[in-house]
Design a protein around this motif. Structure first.
Motif, short mmCIF file in Angstrom:
data_model
loop_
_atom_site.label_atom_id
_atom_site.label_comp_id
_atom_site.label_asym_id
_atom_site.label_seq_id
_atom_site.Cartn_x
_atom_site.Cartn_y
_atom_site.Cartn_z
N LEU A 147 -59.08 51.49 71.72
CA LEU A 147 -59.76 50.22 71.92
C LEU A 147 -61.25 50.33 71.61
N GLY A 148 -61.82 51.51 71.85
CA GLY A 148 -63.24 51.69 71.59
C GLY A 148 -63.56 52.12 70.18
N ALA A 149 -62.52 52.24 69.33
CA ALA A 149 -62.75 52.74 67.97
C ALA A 149 -63.57 51.77 67.13
N GLY A 150 -63.66 50.52 67.55
CA GLY A 150 -64.42 49.55 66.77
C GLY A 150 -65.89 49.53 67.10
N ARG A 151 -66.32 50.40 68.01
CA ARG A 151 -67.73 50.44 68.42
C ARG A 151 -68.26 51.87 68.42
N GLY A 152 -69.56 52.04 68.26
CA GLY A 152 -70.21 53.34 68.39
C GLY A 152 -69.72 54.36 67.40
N TRP A 153 -69.70 55.62 67.87
CA TRP A 153 -69.29 56.73 67.02
C TRP A 153 -67.84 56.58 66.57
N THR B 77 -64.13 54.87 60.02
CA THR B 77 -64.36 54.35 58.67
C THR B 77 -64.85 55.42 57.70
N TRP B 78 -64.85 56.66 58.14
CA TRP B 78 -65.26 57.77 57.28
C TRP B 78 -64.23 57.96 56.16
N PRO C 13 -62.96 60.33 54.04
CA PRO C 13 -61.86 61.31 54.06
C PRO C 13 -60.80 61.02 55.13
N LEU C 14 -61.24 60.56 56.30
CA LEU C 14 -60.27 60.23 57.34
C LEU C 14 -59.43 59.01 56.97
N VAL C 15 -60.07 58.04 56.34
CA VAL C 15 -59.33 56.86 55.89
C VAL C 15 -58.27 57.27 54.87
N ALA C 16 -58.66 58.12 53.92
CA ALA C 16 -57.72 58.59 52.90
C ALA C 16 -56.57 59.37 53.53
N LEU C 17 -56.89 60.20 54.52
CA LEU C 17 -55.86 60.95 55.21
C LEU C 17 -54.93 60.01 55.97
N GLY C 18 -55.51 58.97 56.56
CA GLY C 18 -54.69 58.01 57.29
C GLY C 18 -53.69 57.30 56.40
N VAL C 19 -54.07 57.05 55.16
CA VAL C 19 -53.18 56.37 54.22
C VAL C 19 -51.90 57.17 53.99
N VAL C 20 -52.03 58.50 53.90
CA VAL C 20 -50.87 59.35 53.60
C VAL C 20 -50.39 60.10 54.84
N SER C 21 -50.84 59.68 56.02
CA SER C 21 -50.55 60.44 57.24
C SER C 21 -49.06 60.53 57.53
N TYR C 22 -48.32 59.48 57.21
CA TYR C 22 -46.87 59.52 57.47
C TYR C 22 -46.22 60.62 56.65
N GLY C 23 -46.57 60.69 55.35
CA GLY C 23 -46.02 61.74 54.51
C GLY C 23 -46.46 63.12 54.94
N VAL C 24 -47.70 63.22 55.40
CA VAL C 24 -48.20 64.51 55.89
C VAL C 24 -47.36 64.97 57.07
N TYR C 25 -47.09 64.05 57.98
CA TYR C 25 -46.27 64.42 59.15
C TYR C 25 -44.86 64.80 58.71
N LEU C 26 -44.28 64.07 57.78
CA LEU C 26 -42.92 64.37 57.36
C LEU C 26 -42.80 65.74 56.71
N TRP C 27 -43.74 66.10 55.84
CA TRP C 27 -43.58 67.28 55.00
C TRP C 27 -44.13 68.56 55.59
N HIS C 28 -45.13 68.49 56.47
CA HIS C 28 -45.80 69.73 56.86
C HIS C 28 -44.87 70.67 57.62
#
Length: 596
Positions: free
Chosen positions: A248-254, A260-261, A263-278
């Motif tokens: 809930l606090g992700a929309g404010r502060g740090w 919105t960083w 690399p994290l956004v890019a990782l979030g896009v493929v996070s499902y596949g990362v979880y499946l394959w690792h």
């Protein structure tokens, strides 16, 4: 989660990432359903189900056959039947209950687990999707938004009770994998969506608690580990609430800056596949002996590459529902994945297997055994450490070092970590993990042709109130089968030293019931030997714990190493020095049997 599976010592609480995932999933799904209810006055359950299928199923359909093929070509042949069964359970989103039926524990050592073990969380998620939308629809029609809130709180409360009731330090799988014991986590997210749904403006005051929650989360995953028994009695709820505040606090502060960083956004896009394959990649490479930084350097880039490819050519096109896709690109896609699978097979096949754990690593040694008797050691993780293996964190992939005199005998350590072999009566119908492991052992023994077989097991499933050893269980059947192939030495178990157990609940249990359990198990093994002249029983417990009150699981009743330490560093598994002491006691008995 990936960091935890690769380097659990660095992030011992990394397994709590799945709790955050459940909270996030409940929050997002509930927000979308409530938005649909508010805008249309109804919830299209069929449409919701179709969207979930398009989002989650295609990548899974891609994963499962490739993993099964890799396991068949380059994995552990003794686990192939289990892999196929777990593959079907994964596709049916019931993997969590199959793992419960197998007696699997999420926190077992890496070696030996199913490459589909991680699918348990996908199963819980899909089962939640099956129930929660319908419950929202019913509750909203009866009592509106307030009814949905009451339903979420009521079901979450029942789920919390279920986790506490099923909590068992000797068999944590039921409380960890069970859907009934996990529903409260996505429902925590659901309650958050009812209070502050997705898309609603975040108040400024959420910045401070959101940042504090982020810091607390990082500290938690660095401090707690898988021995935290409080997790099952309120700890998981606290972790979930912490995750909700973070969300809930992700929309404010740090939190806003971090979320919105790039690399994290890019990782979030493929996070499902990362979880499946690792996880399948970790298991498959581990079975070939890869560990430490070598494993990290292979698994991380391979996971990211395959996840990105899966997202681009499978998940995104199907999720968007684009039609009229030309056949040629799909031919290229199929060829690309075939090439990737072939490359993986080559790498896994060429990678050296783990030394000493399987018969493959002994073939070169066996060619020069001459007159030295060949001894096959079977059993659980207790046997594995007695045979020179390791289960301590960071060392379970270390070099195999037999404590027996290599000039006198050759030891084939066929023991397995990460499972419980049942010595109680039948507990269900159909194939079991016990049957598969037994078949693997028998096949290895047939291949080796040992002069003597040594069997070492701990209390296993008998370490549960009300469970009674039975001559009809899988364990006794296995021992009789082994005895048909070579003289069998069955080693009676020493008592568990409760004071050395790292888990407080387990220590309390064994301090109270350990002596009785050990006596019953030893008597079962003695009776088996008395009824089969091919089986010899030796009472290791009487030698190891000869002091006053022999059989009582206390530290002062048992022998110590020459340096003054316990033979078993955690009350169950042998230290290298302890294994050498026990091996010196066992070796004359083994050689006597080998000489006839």
């Amino acid at each position: 989660m990936v960091a935890y599976h690769l380097e659990p010592d660095m992030v011992p609480g990394g397994y709590l990432g799945v709790d955050l995932f459940f909270v996030l999933s409940g929050y997002l799904i509930t927000s979308l359903l409530l938005e649909e209810w508010a805008s249309r006055g109804r919830v299209d359950l069929a449409g919701f189900a179709a969207r979930r299928v398009r989002r989650l199923f295609p990548a899974l359909v891609l994963l499962v056959p490739i993993v099964v093929a890799l396991e068949a070509v380059a994995g552990d042949p003794g686990l192939l039947d289990q892999t196929r069964r777990h593959a079907l359970a994964t596709l049916g989103y019931v993997a969590n209950w199959v793992l419960v039926g197998d007696g699997d524990s999420y926190f077992d050592a890496v070696s030996g687990p199913s490459p589909f073990r991680h699918a348990w969380s996908l199963a819980v998620e899909e089962q939640f999707y099956l129930v929660w939308p319908a419950l929202i629809l019913l509750s909203a029609r009866v009592a509106g938004r307030r009814g949905v809130t009451l339903a979420a709180v009521a079901v979450a409360g029942a789920s919390l009770v279920a986790m506490a009731v099923h909590a068992d330090p000797t068999a944590p799988g039921r409380a960890y994998y069970g859907t009934d014991a996990r529903l409260f986590e996505p429902l925590v997210g659901a309650v958050g969506a009812l209070v502050l749904p997705l898309g609603a403006a975040r108040p400024r005051w959420l910045a401070a608690p959101g940042t504090a929650a982020l810091v607390a989360w990082v500290v938690t995953v660095l401090v707690v580990d898988d021995t935290w028994t409080g997790f099952y009695r309120g700890g998981a709820l606290l972790v979930s609430l912490l995750g909700l505040v973070l969300l809930l606090g992700a929309g404010r502060g740090w939190g806003a800056r971090l979320s919105t960083w790039g690399p994290l956004v890019a990782l979030g896009v493929v996070s499902y596949g990362v979880y499946l394959w690792h996880w399948p990649l970790i298991v498959l490479f581990d079975q070939r002996g890869w560990s430490g930084w070598r494993l990290d350097l292979v698994v991380v880039p391979a996971t990211l590459a395959v996840a990105a490819l899966s997202y681009r050519i499978v998940e995104r096109p199907i999720r968007s529902g684009r039609r009229g896709v030309a056949a040629a690109p799909w031919v290229s896609v199929g060829g690309g994945f075939a090439a990737a699978a072939a490359a993986a097979v080559v790498v896994l096949t060429l990678a050296p297997p783990r030394s000493g754990e399987t018969v493959v690593g002994l073939e070169a040694t066996l060619a020069g055994t001459d007159a030295r008797p060949l001894v096959a050691l079977v059993g659980d993780s207790t046997a594995w450490t007695l045979g020179g293996g390791r289960v301590t964190p960071g060392d379970d992939q270390g070099p195999y070092d037999s404590p027996f005199d290599g000039q006198r005998l050759v030891l084939a350590n066929l023991a397995r970590k990460g499972f419980r072999f049942r010595f109680a009566g039948e507990t269900g119908a159909g194939p079991t993990t016990d049957d598969q492991i037994a078949a693997s052992w028998l096949a290895d023994v047939d291949r080796l042709g040992p002069d003597v077989i040594v069997a070492v097991f701990a209390l296993n499933d008998l370490a549960t109130p009300g469970i009674t050893p039975s001559p009809s269980g899988p364990g006794p059947r296995l021992l009789h089968e082994l005895a048909q192939r070579a003289p069998l030495l069955v080693v009676g178990p020493p008592p568990v030293v409760a004071a050395d157990l790292p888990d407080a609940d387990a220590a309390a249990f064994f301090a109270e019931a350990g002596a009785e359990l050990n006596a019953r198990f030893s008597h079962l093994l003695e009776d088996l030997a008395a009824g089969d002249d091919r089986i010899t029983f030796v009472d290791l417990g009487a030698w190891m714990c000869p002091g006053p009150g022999a059989g009582v699981p206390t530290r002062d009743a048992c022998r110590v190493t020459p340096s003054g330490g316990p033979l078993r560093y955690d009350g169950v598994h042998y230290s290298p020095e302890g294994a050498r002491e026990v091996a010196a006691w066992l070796q004359p008995r083994i050689l006597a049997m080998a000489s006839g």
